[in-house]
Scaffold this active site. Structure first.
Site, PDB file in Angstrom:
ATOM      1  N   PRO A 254       0.831  -1.207   0.000  1.00  0.00           N
ATOM      2  CA  PRO A 254       0.000   0.000   0.000  1.00  0.00           C
ATOM      3  C   PRO A 254       0.867   1.260   0.000  1.00  0.00           C
ATOM      4  O   PRO A 254       1.838   1.347   0.734  1.00  0.00           O
ATOM      5  CB  PRO A 254      -0.785  -0.112   1.304  1.00  0.00           C
ATOM      6  CG  PRO A 254      -0.750  -1.553   1.660  1.00  0.00           C
ATOM      7  CD  PRO A 254       0.551  -2.070   1.129  1.00  0.00           C
ATOM      8  N   GLU A 255       0.517   2.220  -0.850  1.00  0.00           N
ATOM      9  CA  GLU A 255       1.232   3.490  -0.907  1.00  0.00           C
ATOM     10  C   GLU A 255       0.270   4.589  -0.423  1.00  0.00           C
ATOM     11  O   GLU A 255      -0.807   4.287   0.071  1.00  0.00           O
ATOM     12  CB  GLU A 255       1.726   3.745  -2.333  1.00  0.00           C
ATOM     13  CG  GLU A 255       2.655   2.625  -2.826  1.00  0.00           C
ATOM     14  CD  GLU A 255       3.139   2.818  -4.262  1.00  0.00           C
ATOM     15  OE1 GLU A 255       3.246   3.970  -4.709  1.00  0.00           O
ATOM     16  OE2 GLU A 255       3.399   1.805  -4.936  1.00  0.00           O
TER      17      GLU A 255
ATOM     18  N   LYS B 132       3.217   6.637   4.544  1.00  0.00           N
ATOM     19  CA  LYS B 132       2.496   5.364   4.455  1.00  0.00           C
ATOM     20  C   LYS B 132       2.031   4.882   5.835  1.00  0.00           C
ATOM     21  O   LYS B 132       1.615   3.739   5.975  1.00  0.00           O
ATOM     22  CB  LYS B 132       3.400   4.302   3.823  1.00  0.00           C
ATOM     23  CG  LYS B 132       3.816   4.601   2.387  1.00  0.00           C
ATOM     24  CD  LYS B 132       4.710   3.484   1.856  1.00  0.00           C
ATOM     25  CE  LYS B 132       5.431   3.902   0.600  1.00  0.00           C
ATOM     26  NZ  LYS B 132       6.442   2.915   0.185  1.00  0.00           N
TER      27      LYS B 132
ATOM     28  N   ARG C  55       1.058 -11.716   5.872  1.00  0.00           N
ATOM     29  CA  ARG C  55       2.454 -12.141   5.982  1.00  0.00           C
ATOM     30  C   ARG C  55       3.137 -11.686   7.274  1.00  0.00           C
ATOM     31  O   ARG C  55       4.336 -11.785   7.407  1.00  0.00           O
ATOM     32  CB  ARG C  55       3.228 -11.658   4.758  1.00  0.00           C
ATOM     33  CG  ARG C  55       2.908 -12.533   3.548  1.00  0.00           C
ATOM     34  CD  ARG C  55       3.822 -12.226   2.394  1.00  0.00           C
ATOM     35  NE  ARG C  55       3.082 -11.685   1.284  1.00  0.00           N
ATOM     36  CZ  ARG C  55       3.638 -11.105   0.237  1.00  0.00           C
ATOM     37  NH1 ARG C  55       4.941 -10.970   0.170  1.00  0.00           N
ATOM     38  NH2 ARG C  55       2.896 -10.656  -0.740  1.00  0.00           N
TER      39      ARG C  55
ATOM     40  N   ARG D 157      14.332  -2.793  -8.179  1.00  0.00           N
ATOM     41  CA  ARG D 157      12.876  -2.825  -8.336  1.00  0.00           C
ATOM     42  C   ARG D 157      12.501  -2.834  -9.818  1.00  0.00           C
ATOM     43  O   ARG D 157      13.032  -2.061 -10.615  1.00  0.00           O
ATOM     44  CB  ARG D 157      12.220  -1.583  -7.700  1.00  0.00           C
ATOM     45  CG  ARG D 157      12.656  -1.283  -6.265  1.00  0.00           C
ATOM     46  CD  ARG D 157      12.083  -2.253  -5.253  1.00  0.00           C
ATOM     47  NE  ARG D 157      10.616  -2.329  -5.265  1.00  0.00           N
ATOM     48  CZ  ARG D 157       9.822  -1.536  -4.537  1.00  0.00           C
ATOM     49  NH1 ARG D 157      10.321  -0.584  -3.791  1.00  0.00           N
ATOM     50  NH2 ARG D 157       8.510  -1.699  -4.579  1.00  0.00           N
TER      51      ARG D 157
END
Ligand SMILES: [Zn+2]
Length: 263
Positions: A2-3, A53, A108, A253
């Site tokens: 999530p950003e 965030k 997770r 990335r």
């Protein structure tokens, strides 16, 4: 992960618990939920806001909860129990004084809910970057030009410079600003940096309006986001102008861009 737009969406929806009192807390996962929270109960939720965030719960007794969703953290809010959906990946159940409750869940187990006092919160955020929706164009250009040798995409991801942008919105903002993600900051003109600032803010606002992007398993309190339908390059094969998308790796990335639209 999530950003900013995904976290902002969750924060907007969590406003429904502001003013309520956390009466008890059931902890299922001590790695995720700070067990010291129990020591300050009962406590009233005076406000909930976003910083980068992070989700910050401002509590009575001058205490704060600092929540990071990491990859898979999410909340459920349950007014009265009719289904046990919230039990899946449950880390903590916050029982409110009106009989409703909210839960923090994480698939997770990377997310965290930490107890902090005002001093700890201030010290923590003093070391973080600026809010991308609050910074002016001039301030943004001056700030980013302090790193002339840095890669522009890596710098957008640097939370110590600007908070809340991750791999999705960095790629999207660069595409709309027509800037190649491999560029060093010194190679980008002030006009292009100004355009990047404008597009960054436009894309973030548009994504908030669409409740964020659901590509893996992000979900907000009421379902999934819609911005994945508006992505230009991230996880796309063709750009909006129908050119083939290129995929490279920058700073470890995966990075998508269009070699015809971005230079
Ligand atoms: Zn293109």
């Amino acid at each position: 992960m999530p950003e900013l737009p995904e976290v902002e969406t969750v924060v907007i929806q969590l406003q429904r618990v502001v003013g309520k009192k956390i009466a008890t807390l059931e902890i299922k996962d001590r790695k995720v939920i700070d067990s010291r929270i129990r020591n300050i109960l009962p406590v009233t939720i005076n406000g909930i806001y976003r910083k980068g965030k992070f989700i910050v719960f401002k509590l009575s007794k001058k205490q704060f909860l600092l929540v990071h969703l990491r990859m898979t953290g999410h909340f459920h809010y349950v007014k009265s129990e009719i289904s046990g959906d919230y039990k899946k990946y449950l880390a903590g159940k916050f029982n409110l004084d009106d009989g409703s409750f909210f839960t923090y869940n994480t698939i997770r187990r990377f997310g965290t809910v930490r107890l902090m006092d005002a001093k700890e919160v201030n010290e923590y955020f003093a070391k973080q970057g600026v809010e991308p929706l609050e910074i002016s164009s001039r301030h943004f250009i001056n700030l980013i030009k302090k790193y002339p040798g840095a890669n522009i995409k890596n710098k957008l991801l640097d939370q110590k410079m600007v908070m809340g942008i991750g791999n999705i919105y960095a790629q999207e903002a660069l595409y709309h600003a027509k800037v190649h993600p491999k560029r060093k900051i010194a190679e980008v003109s002030d006009a292009s940096l100004g355009l990047l600032h404008r597009e960054m803010q436009r894309i973030l606002r548009l994504a908030i309006k669409n409740n964020g992007t659901t590509v893996d398993n992000y979900s907000h309190l009421d379902g999934k986001g819609d911005f994945q339908n508006l992505l230009a390059v991230y996880q796309q094969k063709k750009c909006p102008r129908e050119h083939e998308i290129q995929r490279i790796v920058i700073g470890g990335r995966g990075t998508n861009y269009c070699s015809k639209c971005q230079s």
